[in-house]
Design an enzyme around this catalytic site. Sequence first.
Site, short mmCIF file in Angstrom:
data_model
loop_
_atom_site.label_atom_id
_atom_site.label_comp_id
_atom_site.label_asym_id
_atom_site.label_seq_id
_atom_site.Cartn_x
_atom_site.Cartn_y
_atom_site.Cartn_z
N HIS A 1 0.92 -1.16 0.01
CA HIS A 1 0.17 -0.03 0.11
C HIS A 1 1.09 1.19 -0.07
O HIS A 1 1.73 1.44 -0.93
CB HIS A 1 -0.74 -0.30 1.25
CG HIS A 1 -1.98 0.87 1.55
ND1 HIS A 1 -2.70 1.67 0.25
CD2 HIS A 1 -3.02 0.94 2.37
CE1 HIS A 1 -3.60 2.37 0.55
NE2 HIS A 1 -3.84 2.19 1.86
N HIS B 1 -2.13 -1.77 -9.78
CA HIS B 1 -3.13 -1.26 -9.06
C HIS B 1 -4.44 -1.98 -9.07
O HIS B 1 -4.58 -2.53 -9.95
CB HIS B 1 -3.37 0.31 -9.50
CG HIS B 1 -3.91 0.90 -8.16
ND1 HIS B 1 -5.34 1.06 -8.05
CD2 HIS B 1 -3.45 1.81 -7.38
CE1 HIS B 1 -5.78 1.81 -7.10
NE2 HIS B 1 -4.24 2.45 -6.80
N ASP C 1 3.02 5.60 -6.63
CA ASP C 1 4.28 5.52 -5.82
C ASP C 1 5.60 5.44 -6.67
O ASP C 1 6.72 5.44 -6.30
CB ASP C 1 4.23 4.32 -5.08
CG ASP C 1 3.22 4.65 -3.91
OD1 ASP C 1 3.40 5.59 -3.11
OD2 ASP C 1 2.58 3.42 -3.45
N1 ACO Z 1 5.01 -6.53 -10.66
C1 ACO Z 1 4.94 -7.76 -11.44
N2 ACO Z 1 3.59 -8.39 -11.39
C2 ACO Z 1 2.67 -7.93 -10.84
C3 ACO Z 1 2.53 -6.80 -10.22
C4 ACO Z 1 3.83 -6.11 -10.06
N3 ACO Z 1 4.21 -4.80 -9.45
N4 ACO Z 1 1.41 -6.47 -9.80
C5 ACO Z 1 0.46 -7.46 -10.13
N5 ACO Z 1 1.31 -8.37 -10.81
C6 ACO Z 1 0.76 -9.33 -11.47
C7 ACO Z 1 0.29 -10.71 -10.32
O1 ACO Z 1 1.47 -11.38 -10.25
C8 ACO Z 1 -0.70 -11.41 -11.27
O2 ACO Z 1 -0.26 -11.94 -12.27
P1 ACO Z 1 -0.81 -13.58 -12.54
O3 ACO Z 1 -2.43 -13.03 -13.01
O4 ACO Z 1 0.08 -14.19 -13.46
O5 ACO Z 1 -0.80 -14.17 -11.19
C9 ACO Z 1 -1.60 -10.28 -11.74
O6 ACO Z 1 -0.53 -8.92 -12.17
C10 ACO Z 1 -2.66 -9.62 -11.13
O7 ACO Z 1 -2.11 -9.02 -9.89
P2 ACO Z 1 -2.53 -9.13 -8.42
O8 ACO Z 1 -2.09 -9.30 -7.26
O9 ACO Z 1 -4.15 -10.18 -8.33
O10 ACO Z 1 -3.33 -7.64 -8.34
P3 ACO Z 1 -4.26 -6.69 -7.17
O11 ACO Z 1 -5.01 -6.08 -7.77
O12 ACO Z 1 -4.30 -7.95 -6.16
O13 ACO Z 1 -2.85 -5.99 -6.69
C11 ACO Z 1 -1.18 -4.49 -6.12
C12 ACO Z 1 -2.42 -4.68 -6.68
C13 ACO Z 1 -1.03 -4.65 -4.63
C14 ACO Z 1 -0.99 -2.67 -6.14
C15 ACO Z 1 -0.31 -4.85 -7.09
O14 ACO Z 1 -0.06 -4.72 -8.44
C16 ACO Z 1 1.26 -4.83 -6.52
O15 ACO Z 1 1.70 -5.57 -5.44
N6 ACO Z 1 2.19 -3.72 -6.75
C17 ACO Z 1 3.38 -3.52 -6.53
C18 ACO Z 1 3.10 -2.82 -5.04
C19 ACO Z 1 2.75 -1.45 -5.35
O16 ACO Z 1 3.22 -0.70 -6.16
N7 ACO Z 1 1.91 -1.08 -4.60
C20 ACO Z 1 1.27 0.28 -4.62
C21 ACO Z 1 -0.10 0.29 -4.88
S1 ACO Z 1 -0.73 2.21 -5.04
C22 ACO Z 1 -1.04 2.15 -3.39
O17 ACO Z 1 -1.60 1.63 -2.39
C23 ACO Z 1 -1.07 3.79 -2.80
#
Ligand code: ACO
Length: 422
Positions: A262, A301, A357
Site C-alpha cells: 500500500h 493497482h 508511488d
Molecule cells: N509486478 C509484477 N507483477 C505484478 C505486479 C507487479 N507490480 N502487480 C501485479 N502483478 C501481476 C500478479 O503477479 C498477477 O499475475 P498472475 O495473474 O499471473 O498471477 C497479476 O499481475 C494480478 O495481480 P494481483 O496481485 O492479483 O493484483 P492486485 O489487484 O491484487 O494487486 C497491487 C494490486 C497490490 C497494487 C499489485 O499490483 C502490487 O503488488 N504492486 C506493487 C506494489 C505497489 O506498487 N503498491 C502500491 C499500490 S498504490 C497504493 O497503494 C498507494
Amino acid sequence: MAETITIIDDRTGKQVTVPIAGGAFSSAALRELDPKLRMYDPAFLSTAACKSAITYLDGDAGVLRYRGYPIEQLAEKSNFLEVAYLLLNGELPTDAQNEKWIYDVTHHTMIHENMRKRFVDGFHHDAHPMGMFVSATAALGTFYTDAKDIDGTDSLHKQTLRLIAKSPTIAAMCYRFSMGLPFVSPNNSLDYSANFLNMMFRIGDDYRINPVLTKAMDLLFILHADHEQNCGTTTMRVVASAHADPYSAAAAAASALYGPLHGGANEAVIHMLQGIGTIDNVPAFIADVKAGKGRLMGFGHRVYKNYDPRATIIKKAAYNVFEVTGKNPLLDVALKLEETALKDDYFVSRKLYPNVDFYSGLIYQALGFPVEMFTVLFAIPRMTGWLAHYAELLQDSDQKISRPMQWYTGVDSRDYVAINKR
Ligand code: ACO
C-alpha cells in the site's frame, strides 16, 4: 433495458429480482433467497461496502475526481488546504471560509510538550518514522478529553482540525528525533506545506524554503489526499464503525498504509531502483519479475487498469523539482523500467502501469527526505481523506458496525483430547 438483476437459487428454484442502482445491487437479495447464503469475496473485489460522495475514480479510464473536480485541475489550480476543505465539506471554500479554515488549521499545529518529551523521546533511536507516526497519532487522542465525543458536530470538527493541523508537526518531530536534531516549532507565518518543510529541515536561522520545492510538496499532498475505498481508508471506516475516536481510527488506517503493498510501496520503489543500480541491469530485473522473483514495485493497482493519473502529474512535477535540486540519478533507471515494462506483454496483458508511488519517491528523495519518511509523507495528506470518510460514515444511516461473515473451513465438532493421549 431493465435495471434489475435476477438471482436464482438452483437448489430450491427460488428467485429474487432486485434493482441495480449506481452499478450495485443490495446484498439483501441474497438474504432473501437464503439467510445463510454468503458471497465469498476475499479482498472485496466485487463488494461495495458503502456509498460515498467524496472521491470518484474510474480505473479503466484513468480518471480521478475529488467531489467532482478532476485531479488535474486541482493539482494545477488549487492548494492542499483548499483541497482538504473541499474533501471534508463537499464544496470549495468561499474567501471568508478559506480565510477562517487556514487560520484554524494554522492555530492548531502545536503539540503538547509531553508528546515530545515523554512520548516521542521514549522511542528507540532507530525507530522507523512511520511506526512512530502511527503510535503518536493514537497517543495524541489521549491528550484531549473530548476526543471520544464524536456525536457532537463541533467536537468532531475540533478533532478533525487537530489531526490535520498536527500531522505535519508529529511527522517532523519523528524525523528530527530519528536524526538527533532539536525539534522546530510550527511557524504560523508559513503556509501548510512550507511550515512542514521548515519543521523538517530548518537548521540555524538562515534557512530559506525554495518556493518550487514548497509547491511540489503541496502538489504531492493534493495528489495523496484521498483515493476512495483503499486499504487504509477501509480500515478507517471499519474502526469508525465501532465508534472509536478519530485518533485511534486514523492510527489504524496509518498502520494499513505502512504496508509495502500500500503506502509503503514508495519506499520499496527506491530500494528497488537502488538495487537495480544502472539502466543496463533493467532487462535482467524485468526478466526476474516475469519469472516470479519479486514484483515491479510502483506498478499495478487494484483499480487502475490504465496509467494512474497521479503518476502522470508527478512525473511532470519531478522535472520542475530536478531543475532546482539536480536530477535524481535513479530517474534514468525508473524511466528505462517504465519504457521496458510498457512494451512487454507480461505487463501490458495484465494492465500493469505506473502507480502514484513509482515517481513520488524520486521527488521525495530530491527534496531531501530519507526513504523511511516516504510513507509518513503519504499519511500527512491522507489524514484528510480518512477524516472525510470517518465523518461520512457516521452520518450514513445505512451503516452499522462492520462485521463481515466468513466461510468456515475448519474441523467440524470434535471432543477434547487430554495432553497425554495426543
Ligand atoms: N509486478 C509484477 N507483477 C505484478 C505486479 C507487479 N507490480 N502487480 C501485479 N502483478 C501481476 C500478479 O503477479 C498477477 O499475475 P498472475 O495473474 O499471473 O498471477 C497479476 O499481475 C494480478 O495481480 P494481483 O496481485 O492479483 O493484483 P492486485 O489487484 O491484487 O494487486 C497491487 C494490486 C497490490 C497494487 C499489485 O499490483 C502490487 O503488488 N504492486 C506493487 C506494489 C505497489 O506498487 N503498491 C502500491 C499500490 S498504490 C497504493 O497503494 C498507494
